[in-house]
Design an enzyme around this catalytic site. Structure first.
Site, PDB file in Angstrom:
ATOM      1  N   ARG A 248      12.451  -3.506  -1.423  1.00 51.11           N
ATOM      2  CA  ARG A 248      11.973  -4.688  -0.698  1.00 51.11           C
ATOM      3  C   ARG A 248      12.129  -5.879  -1.617  1.00 51.11           C
ATOM      4  NH1 ARG A 248       7.047  -5.426  -3.088  1.00 51.11           N
ATOM      5  NH2 ARG A 248       5.735  -3.581  -3.190  1.00 51.11           N
ATOM      6  N   HIS A 252       4.818  -7.043  -1.372  1.00 49.20           N
ATOM      7  CA  HIS A 252       4.378  -6.032  -0.400  1.00 49.20           C
ATOM      8  C   HIS A 252       3.983  -6.691   0.928  1.00 49.20           C
ATOM      9  CE1 HIS A 252       2.405  -2.543   1.285  1.00 49.20           C
ATOM     10  NE2 HIS A 252       1.301  -3.252   1.421  1.00 49.20           N
ATOM     11  N   TYR A 261       3.928  -6.595 -11.256  1.00 54.82           N
ATOM     12  CA  TYR A 261       4.197  -5.175 -11.519  1.00 54.82           C
ATOM     13  C   TYR A 261       5.691  -4.789 -11.547  1.00 54.82           C
ATOM     14  CZ  TYR A 261       4.314  -5.283  -6.373  1.00 54.82           C
ATOM     15  OH  TYR A 261       4.607  -5.600  -5.073  1.00 54.82           O
TER      16      TYR A 261
HETATM   17  C1  LIG Z   1      -4.457   5.777   4.752  1.00 58.51           C
HETATM   18  C2  LIG Z   1      -4.239   4.487   4.025  1.00 58.51           C
HETATM   19  N1  LIG Z   1      -4.505   4.404   2.709  1.00 58.51           N
HETATM   20  C3  LIG Z   1      -4.286   3.238   2.044  1.00 58.51           C
HETATM   21  C4  LIG Z   1      -3.798   2.140   2.699  1.00 58.51           C
HETATM   22  C5  LIG Z   1      -3.542   0.837   1.953  1.00 58.51           C
HETATM   23  N2  LIG Z   1      -2.103   0.588   1.864  1.00 58.51           N
HETATM   24  C6  LIG Z   1      -1.488  -0.297   2.659  1.00 58.51           C
HETATM   25  S1  LIG Z   1       0.151  -0.354   2.397  1.00 58.51           S
HETATM   26  C7  LIG Z   1       0.064   0.801   1.171  1.00 58.51           C
HETATM   27  C8  LIG Z   1       1.318   1.237   0.439  1.00 58.51           C
HETATM   28  C9  LIG Z   1       2.263   1.998   1.270  1.00 58.51           C
HETATM   29  O1  LIG Z   1       3.448   2.193   0.599  1.00 58.51           O
HETATM   30  P1  LIG Z   1       4.703   2.877   1.257  1.00 58.51           P
HETATM   31  O2  LIG Z   1       4.271   4.041   2.081  1.00 58.51           O
HETATM   32  O3  LIG Z   1       5.691   3.157   0.201  1.00 58.51           O
HETATM   33  O4  LIG Z   1       5.269   1.805   2.286  1.00 58.51           O
HETATM   34  P2  LIG Z   1       5.793   0.313   2.034  1.00 58.51           P
HETATM   35  O5  LIG Z   1       4.598  -0.593   2.198  1.00 58.51           O
HETATM   36  O6  LIG Z   1       6.378   0.247   0.667  1.00 58.51           O
HETATM   37  O7  LIG Z   1       6.789   0.063   3.099  1.00 58.51           O
HETATM   38  C10 LIG Z   1      -1.232   1.231   0.997  1.00 58.51           C
HETATM   39  C11 LIG Z   1      -1.662   2.220  -0.006  1.00 58.51           C
HETATM   40  C12 LIG Z   1      -3.531   2.264   4.100  1.00 58.51           C
HETATM   41  N3  LIG Z   1      -3.032   1.253   4.794  1.00 58.51           N
HETATM   42  N4  LIG Z   1      -3.745   3.449   4.725  1.00 58.51           N
END
Ligand SMILES: Cc1ncc(C[n+]2csc(CCOP(=O)(O)OP(=O)(O)O)c2C)c(N)n1
Length: 348
Positions: A248, A252, A261
């Site tokens: 990306r 985020h 980071y």
């Molecule tokens: C069950 C849950 N735990 C924690 C979060 C907080 N959270 C939001 S986005 C994220 C990271 C997700 O990363 P990834 O799966 O790699 O997807 P990306 O955002 O990089 O597309 C987290 C931990 C959440 N939304 N849902």
């Protein structure tokens, strides 16, 4: 890792054969979609900065993974996206104004046209994977020629839901695509802190599932992987795990600062692998895209975005009760309703 278009825009040998299969129109449309997504993304970030959208999740850098996969899907297939996959949703028919409504926090941004088989984006990480497996199971039991595709990130592979969904799909041999866009980070946590394996794809073996790792910044390779799966889907019901390796380019969300980071050096290296640049180079080399085409298409993008905003402006503004609509079957305070709800009911 499967790769058809090199970062300098040249086709690999494998890329040549899919290139010959596609019509000029298909080749151009894939680029047009990617260009539109990049434009929409930029405009959304700017609207968020103006306070007209809530927190926004950028998909810049992941256009090839989203367009390549969604472009291959058929009308009967079910899509289970996350908050970052509005690009894929747009390609299969979710109207742009609904995507904007979603980021404005409006419930209409989740009510897609019935013919569009896209579920509301999942914000809880990985909880939609078992849902996708359920849809695939239903399709198999009903003997329907449809598949389910779940979009998720590398961080989702740390969740129990991912393992449960993959296990169930493996045991019951369900027609589901686990489409992981590995963009290297779950917010600030790098993949090396999420997984003891070096890749996502090698986890497929543990579920006795086919696994393919593909260059996620290569729209042709992603398209071909999904297309090949779909060709076999009617006769062979089985799950597949696809790891699209990508990055990306922005934070985020609009509430994140990625410089905390990851290094500029890393970001710049990935900018050189930009999915749009390499595909545009290829199209220009093949005389399928010119400066005039680019200019005309950018005008169309602008117009499309303007129209989506006009559609929203013409909609009735939500009442305060909108906040509670679709939350509880009944809303009571001291046994009395305050005002009318979204359905005009004032005395229930
Ligand atoms: C069950 C849950 N735990 C924690 C979060 C907080 N959270 C939001 S986005 C994220 C990271 C997700 O990363 P990834 O799966 O790699 O997807 P990306 O955002 O990089 O597309 C987290 C931990 C959440 N939304 N849902």
């Amino acid at each position: 890792m499967l790769n058809y278009i090199l970062p300098d825009g040249r086709l690999t040998n494998k890329g040549q054969s899919i290139w010959e299969e596609l019509s000029d129109d298909q080749k151009r449309r894939m680029y047009q979609w990617m260009r539109l997504l990049r434009y929409v993304d930029k405009r959304c970030i700017s609207l968020q900065r103006q306070g007209r959208l809530g927190t926004y999740v950028s998909l810049a850098g992941q256009e090839a993974a989203q367009v390549g996969s969604a472009f291959a899907l058929r009308n009967q297939d079910w899509m289970f996206p996350t908050y970052r996959d509005h690009g894929a949703a747009l390609v299969v028919g979710v109207p742009l104004h609904q995507i904007l409504l979603y980021w404005m926090g409006r419930v209409e941004g989740n009510q897609f046209p019935p013919a569009v088989r896209v579920l509301p984006p999942s914000v809880p990480i990985a909880t939609h994977l078992p849902h996708a497996v359920g849809a695939a199971w239903a399709a198999k039991l009903r003997n329907e020629d449809s598949i389910a595709i779940a979009y998720f990130g590398d961080g989702a592979t740390s969740e129990g839901d991912f393992h449960e969904a993959c296990n169930f799909a493996g045991v019951f041999q369900l027609p589901v695509i686990f489409f992981c866009q590995n963009n290297g980070y779950a917010i600030s946590v790098p993949f090396s802190r999420q997984s003891a394996t070096e890749t996502v794809v090698e986890k497929a073996k543990g579920f006795s599932m086919e696994g393919i790792q593909v260059d996620g910044n290569d729209v042709l390779a992603v398209f071909d992987v999904i297309q090949e799966y779909l060709k076999r889907a009617a006769s062979q019901k089985k799950p597949i795990l696809i790891e699209a390796v990508t990055y990306r380019l922005n934070g985020h969300t609009t509430a994140d600062d990625p410089t905390k980071y990851r290094s500029r050096l890393e970001e710049n290296a990935w900018r050189k692998k930009d999915p749009l640049l390499r595909y545009e180079k290829l199209l220009r080399e093949e005389e399928l895209w010119t400066d005039d085409d680019e200019q005309a298409w950018m005008k169309d993008c602008e117009e499309t975005f303007k129209q989506a905003l006009t559609t929203i402006e013409r909609m009735e503004k939500p009442s305060k009760q909108h906040l509670f609509a679709h939350v509880f079957a009944e809303r009571r305070s001291g046994g009395k309703w305050h005002g009318a709800d979204d359905h005009g009911r004032s005395d229930l």
